[in-house]
Design a protein around this motif. Structure first.
Motif, mmCIF file in Angstrom:
data_model
loop_
_atom_site.group_PDB
_atom_site.id
_atom_site.type_symbol
_atom_site.label_atom_id
_atom_site.label_comp_id
_atom_site.label_asym_id
_atom_site.label_seq_id
_atom_site.Cartn_x
_atom_site.Cartn_y
_atom_site.Cartn_z
ATOM 1 N N MET A 1 3.295 3.173 22.098
ATOM 2 C CA MET A 1 2.914 3.880 20.879
ATOM 3 C C MET A 1 2.092 2.957 19.979
ATOM 4 N N ARG A 2 0.974 3.470 19.498
ATOM 5 C CA ARG A 2 0.104 2.683 18.632
ATOM 6 C C ARG A 2 0.080 3.312 17.236
ATOM 7 N N VAL A 3 0.427 2.516 16.231
ATOM 8 C CA VAL A 3 0.576 3.010 14.858
ATOM 9 C C VAL A 3 -0.290 2.185 13.915
ATOM 10 N N LEU A 4 -0.923 2.870 12.970
ATOM 11 C CA LEU A 4 -1.699 2.183 11.939
ATOM 12 C C LEU A 4 -0.912 2.160 10.646
ATOM 13 N N PHE A 5 -0.595 0.954 10.164
ATOM 14 C CA PHE A 5 0.024 0.782 8.855
ATOM 15 C C PHE A 5 -1.075 0.786 7.793
ATOM 16 N N VAL A 6 -0.920 1.594 6.778
ATOM 17 C CA VAL A 6 -1.858 1.646 5.657
ATOM 18 C C VAL A 6 -1.107 1.288 4.381
ATOM 19 N N SER A 7 -1.581 0.255 3.683
ATOM 20 C CA SER A 7 -0.932 -0.139 2.428
ATOM 21 C C SER A 7 -1.890 -0.992 1.614
ATOM 22 N N SER A 8 -1.490 -1.276 0.390
ATOM 23 C CA SER A 8 -2.334 -2.051 -0.510
ATOM 24 C C SER A 8 -2.466 -3.500 -0.054
ATOM 25 N N GLY A 9 -3.674 -4.049 -0.248
ATOM 26 C CA GLY A 9 -3.902 -5.462 0.030
ATOM 27 C C GLY A 9 -4.202 -6.230 -1.229
ATOM 28 N N ASN A 10 -3.915 -5.614 -2.384
ATOM 29 C CA ASN A 10 -4.286 -6.207 -3.666
ATOM 30 C C ASN A 10 -3.496 -7.459 -4.030
ATOM 31 N N ARG A 11 -2.412 -7.723 -3.279
ATOM 32 C CA ARG A 11 -1.654 -8.947 -3.546
ATOM 33 C C ARG A 11 -2.468 -10.193 -3.201
ATOM 34 N N GLY A 12 -3.463 -10.025 -2.317
ATOM 35 C CA GLY A 12 -4.287 -11.155 -1.904
ATOM 36 C C GLY A 12 -3.681 -11.977 -0.798
ATOM 37 N N LYS A 13 -2.505 -11.565 -0.321
ATOM 38 C CA LYS A 13 -1.824 -12.310 0.740
ATOM 39 C C LYS A 13 -1.450 -11.396 1.902
ATOM 40 N N GLY A 14 -2.271 -10.361 2.107
ATOM 41 C CA GLY A 14 -1.981 -9.443 3.193
ATOM 42 C C GLY A 14 -0.918 -8.442 2.808
ATOM 43 N N LEU A 15 -0.192 -7.947 3.815
ATOM 44 C CA LEU A 15 0.835 -6.946 3.576
ATOM 45 C C LEU A 15 1.931 -7.479 2.661
ATOM 46 N N ASN A 16 2.497 -6.581 1.883
ATOM 47 C CA ASN A 16 3.714 -6.886 1.151
ATOM 48 C C ASN A 16 4.754 -7.424 2.139
ATOM 49 N N PRO A 17 5.492 -8.481 1.802
ATOM 50 C CA PRO A 17 6.447 -9.077 2.750
ATOM 51 C C PRO A 17 7.453 -8.087 3.321
ATOM 52 N N ILE A 18 7.864 -7.111 2.514
ATOM 53 C CA ILE A 18 8.832 -6.120 2.991
ATOM 54 C C ILE A 18 8.202 -5.249 4.070
ATOM 55 N N ILE A 19 6.960 -4.833 3.841
ATOM 56 C CA ILE A 19 6.257 -4.002 4.809
ATOM 57 C C ILE A 19 5.917 -4.823 6.055
#
Length: 331
Positions: A1-19
């Motif tokens: 299964m291939r899934v695309l995660f979509v989320s904000s990158g505004n932190r400047g450090k990639g994905l939120n650590p929880i995500i």
């Protein structure tokens, strides 16, 4: 299964650590995860990402999209075409963003209305953090899952307090309390924790408050292990991961009645619910100090097992939702 995660990158450090933890947990279970980060602020900033995401989807093939948090979910909805979409709403996107007086601006009310509209009438499959959030979406026709984020119990674990204090350079003769967020985030209500600790100092208690943020995840165990208690004075939360991280390190907690914290700490010795006034909050901190002297630490890791908060179990539940969503899209 291939899934695309979509989320904000505004932190400047990639994905939120929880995500990011969620993505890695799914990858360990065999799910292929790609990440699409959204950059931009406000409605206008997010709007331009719709076209970028559409372009990305034309070049890459996925079984479904999993979007996290507010406007990132809206971008995914407007760009997805016929792809199945699962959205995870994290807290402020459903509960609203309040200032230090507990009030919500007109602009934030508009944003909240937009998120509620999409959550109730547009999204087909939604994950929320707690029952209160689900109740706000009672008019939804599609499935609404209550599934809070998991915790990495190998990364977060209790270490000897003396070792933790020494690592941080903290005075072992006083009680230390931690606030795990940026103090300038109004919804986290840092002034309440600050005023409560100040009141204790005025009454002769040897205490210190530490605001911990922008710290590497692998170092957080030292803070939870050195602290007498974690303080959560927030106006609102979804299902705060700091609670699960505190559980993993057996750290006592003093909290206001937000999110699912009271539910998850129910009958757990060493966790104390406090009111929104400095004196009342400080009284609960005193109880945490006494608990530390008499009993030491909470049985947090047992609570993680009881509530199935381990990242491995959460990942398995998400995969099951993916399978249901993919199956329904073929009907």
């Amino acid at each position: 299964m291939r899934v695309l995660f979509v989320s904000s990158g505004n932190r400047g450090k990639g994905l939120n650590p929880i995500i990011q933890l969620q993505a890695k947990s799914l990858e360990e279970k065999g799910v292929e995860i790609d990440r699409f980060l959204i950059f931009g602020n406000g409605i206008r900033g997010y709007f331009f990402n719709i076209f970028k995401l559409r372009k990305h989807l034309k070049k890459h093939s996925y079984d479904l999209i999993h979007a996290h948090f507010g406007f990132s979910c809206i971008v995914a909805q407007l760009a997805k075409g016929r792809l199945p979409l699962l959205v995870t709403l994290m807290g402020t996107d459903v509960l609203g963003l309040k200032d230090l007086k507990g009030k919500m601006s007109f602009g934030n009310k508009i944003i909240l209305w937009i998120n509620h509209f999409f959550g109730i009438y547009v999204y087909k499959s939604v994950i929320v953090m707690n029952s209160s959030m689900k109740n706000m979406f009672w008019r939804r026709k599609g499935p609404t899952y209550i599934l809070s984020n998991g915790v990495d119990t190998t990364l977060f674990q209790e270490i000897p307090k003396a070792e933790a204090l020494n690592h941080l350079g903290w005075d072992p003769q006083i009680d230390h309390f931690i606030f795990m967020a940026k103090p300038n985030r109004p919804e986290k209500n840092y002034p309440l924790a600050l005023d409560a600790v100040k009141k204790l100092k005025e009454n002769g208690y040897p205490v210190e408050l530490h605001a911990v943020f922008q710290e590497k995840s692998e170092n957080l165990k030292y803070y939870f292990s050195a602290a007498t208690a974690l303080l959560i004075p927030s106006f609102h939360e979804g299902s705060p991961n700091v609670v699960k991280e505190a559980f993993a390190c057996n750290c006592p907690i003093v909290f206001t009645d937000v999110g699912d914290v009271a539910e998850n700490t129910a009958d757990l010795e060493g966790c104390f619910m406090a009111p929104y006034d400095p004196e009342g909050f400080s009284n609960e901190i005193i109880k945490a100090i006494e608990f530390g002297k008499n009993k030491g630490r909470i049985k947090g890791r047992e609570r993680i097992k009881k509530l199935n908060f381990d990242k491995e179990i959460v990942a398995e539940k998400i995969i099951q939702i993916y399978k249901e969503l993919s199956s329904n899209s073929l009907d």
